[in-house]
Design a protein around this motif. Structure first.
Motif, short mmCIF file in Angstrom:
data_model
loop_
_atom_site.label_atom_id
_atom_site.label_comp_id
_atom_site.label_asym_id
_atom_site.label_seq_id
_atom_site.Cartn_x
_atom_site.Cartn_y
_atom_site.Cartn_z
N ARG A 1 0.84 -1.20 0.00
CA ARG A 1 0.00 0.00 0.00
C ARG A 1 0.88 1.25 0.00
NH1 ARG A 1 -1.00 3.91 2.89
NH2 ARG A 1 0.09 3.08 4.70
N ASP A 2 1.87 1.25 0.85
CA ASP A 2 2.77 2.40 0.95
C ASP A 2 3.58 2.57 -0.34
OD1 ASP A 2 4.04 4.50 2.77
OD2 ASP A 2 5.79 3.36 2.10
N SER A 3 4.06 1.47 -0.90
CA SER A 3 4.87 1.54 -2.12
C SER A 3 4.09 2.06 -3.31
CB SER A 3 5.44 0.15 -2.45
OG SER A 3 6.30 -0.28 -1.44
N ASN A 4 2.78 1.76 -3.34
CA ASN A 4 1.94 2.15 -4.48
C ASN A 4 1.25 3.50 -4.29
OD1 ASN A 4 2.53 -0.21 -5.90
ND2 ASN A 4 1.01 -1.34 -4.75
N GLN A 5 1.44 4.11 -3.15
CA GLN A 5 0.78 5.39 -2.88
C GLN A 5 1.49 6.53 -3.62
OE1 GLN A 5 -0.13 6.08 1.23
NE2 GLN A 5 -0.34 8.27 0.94
N HIS A 6 0.72 7.42 -4.21
CA HIS A 6 1.27 8.59 -4.90
C HIS A 6 0.50 9.81 -4.48
CE1 HIS A 6 3.84 6.17 -7.48
NE2 HIS A 6 2.81 5.33 -7.61
N PRO A 7 1.10 10.93 -4.27
CA PRO A 7 2.55 11.15 -4.35
C PRO A 7 3.25 10.53 -3.14
CG PRO A 7 1.48 13.14 -3.57
CD PRO A 7 0.38 12.16 -3.88
N LYS A 8 4.58 10.43 -3.24
CA LYS A 8 5.39 9.89 -2.15
C LYS A 8 6.16 11.04 -1.51
CE LYS A 8 6.26 5.48 -4.43
NZ LYS A 8 5.53 4.59 -3.60
N GLY A 9 6.58 10.83 -0.29
CA GLY A 9 7.41 11.84 0.36
C GLY A 9 7.26 11.83 1.86
N TRP A 10 8.12 12.60 2.52
CA TRP A 10 8.10 12.69 3.97
C TRP A 10 6.77 13.25 4.42
CZ3 TRP A 10 11.54 9.91 6.09
CH2 TRP A 10 12.80 9.77 5.53
N GLY A 11 6.15 12.57 5.38
CA GLY A 11 4.89 13.00 5.92
C GLY A 11 3.69 12.58 5.09
N ILE A 12 3.94 12.05 3.89
CA ILE A 12 2.86 11.58 3.02
C ILE A 12 2.82 10.06 3.05
CG2 ILE A 12 1.95 11.54 0.66
CD1 ILE A 12 3.52 14.16 0.19
N THR A 13 3.99 9.45 2.89
CA THR A 13 4.12 8.00 2.93
C THR A 13 5.24 7.64 3.91
OG1 THR A 13 5.70 8.00 1.10
CG2 THR A 13 3.37 7.69 0.53
N HIS A 14 5.34 6.36 4.23
CA HIS A 14 6.40 5.90 5.13
C HIS A 14 7.70 5.63 4.37
CE1 HIS A 14 3.74 5.60 8.56
NE2 HIS A 14 2.86 4.98 7.80
N ASN A 15 7.61 5.49 3.06
CA ASN A 15 8.79 5.24 2.23
C ASN A 15 9.51 3.94 2.60
OD1 ASN A 15 8.63 7.74 0.73
ND2 ASN A 15 9.33 8.75 2.59
N TYR A 16 8.75 2.92 3.00
CA TYR A 16 9.36 1.67 3.43
C TYR A 16 10.36 1.12 2.41
CZ TYR A 16 5.35 1.41 6.68
OH TYR A 16 4.42 1.66 7.64
N ARG A 17 9.92 1.00 1.16
CA ARG A 17 10.77 0.40 0.13
C ARG A 17 12.05 1.21 -0.09
NH1 ARG A 17 9.64 -3.13 -4.34
NH2 ARG A 17 7.46 -3.00 -3.79
N ASP A 18 11.89 2.50 -0.32
CA ASP A 18 13.05 3.33 -0.63
C ASP A 18 14.03 3.44 0.53
OD1 ASP A 18 11.95 3.74 -3.13
OD2 ASP A 18 11.10 5.69 -2.62
N LEU A 19 13.52 3.56 1.74
CA LEU A 19 14.41 3.67 2.89
C LEU A 19 15.13 2.37 3.19
CD1 LEU A 19 12.30 5.95 5.25
CD2 LEU A 19 14.28 6.57 3.87
N GLY A 20 14.64 1.27 2.67
CA GLY A 20 15.30 -0.02 2.84
C GLY A 20 16.38 -0.28 1.81
N MET A 21 16.51 0.58 0.82
CA MET A 21 17.55 0.43 -0.21
C MET A 21 18.84 1.06 0.31
SD MET A 21 16.28 -1.17 -2.77
CE MET A 21 14.73 -1.61 -3.52
N TYR A 22 19.53 0.33 1.19
CA TYR A 22 20.69 0.89 1.87
C TYR A 22 21.87 1.17 0.94
CZ TYR A 22 18.20 -0.57 6.08
OH TYR A 22 17.26 -0.74 7.06
N SER A 23 22.07 0.36 -0.07
CA SER A 23 23.25 0.57 -0.92
C SER A 23 23.20 1.92 -1.62
CB SER A 23 23.42 -0.56 -1.94
OG SER A 23 22.43 -0.50 -2.94
#
Length: 168
Positions: free
Chosen positions: A16-38
């Protein structure tokens, strides 16, 4: 805890979070992107010499917190003989006992203002009244496999970047 509605089904919430648009701080949790550590570490390594960066793996800290903290102190040039109280657990997952009240307190920023103004003993009691650790969402093997599939390529990149084995 911050007043957002979160599904108890991990995969459902992640998608749900990954497919939500728009994305960003305070709008989504950014689970996928924040987990991309490399990719996050790549940015730091492109800006700073590698000897100015220290990456700590959670498993290392969890296994030997005092050893890891002394390593960090040494890296920062801080006295490594300092005693470190490690008994207090902080930032533990909790759920609001009173969803609507929590939403109103967070939305109005009353909780933040009171948290800064009141002594820690009082805020600690308030947290115990307002939040609970029961009924927390669980993380099962299916969730772990789901994440391994999503982050597989990033894990390979991270292992290469940090020159460590992440095959476990």
């Amino acid at each position: 805890r911050l007043g957002y509605s979160v599904s108890h089904n991990f995969i459902e919430e992640f998608n749900r979070d990954s497919n939500q648009h728009p994305k960003g701080w305070g709008i989504t949790h950014n689970y996928r992107d924040l987990g991309m550590y490399s990719s996050q570490l790549d940015r730091y390594y492109s800006l700073f010499p590698s000897n100015h960066l220290k990456v700590i793996m959670y498993e290392e800290y969890n296994k030997s917190p005092k050893v890891v903290l002394r390593t960090i102190f040494s890296f920062l040039g801080v006295d490594t003989t300092q005693e470190m109280p490690l008994t207090e657990k902080v930032n533990q997952a909790t759920l609001p006992r009173f969803g609507r009240l929590n939403y109103l307190l967070r939305r109005s920023r009353v909780a933040t203002k009171l948290g800064r103004a009141l002594p820690r003993k009082i805020t600690s009691v308030a947290e115990k009244v307002l939040y609970s650790r029961s009924s927390l969402p669980t993380f099962c093997q299916k969730d772990k496999l789901f994440l391994q599939d999503i982050y597989r390529e990033d894990i390979y990149k991270l292992a290469d970047l940090l020159h460590i084995d992440l095959s476990h």
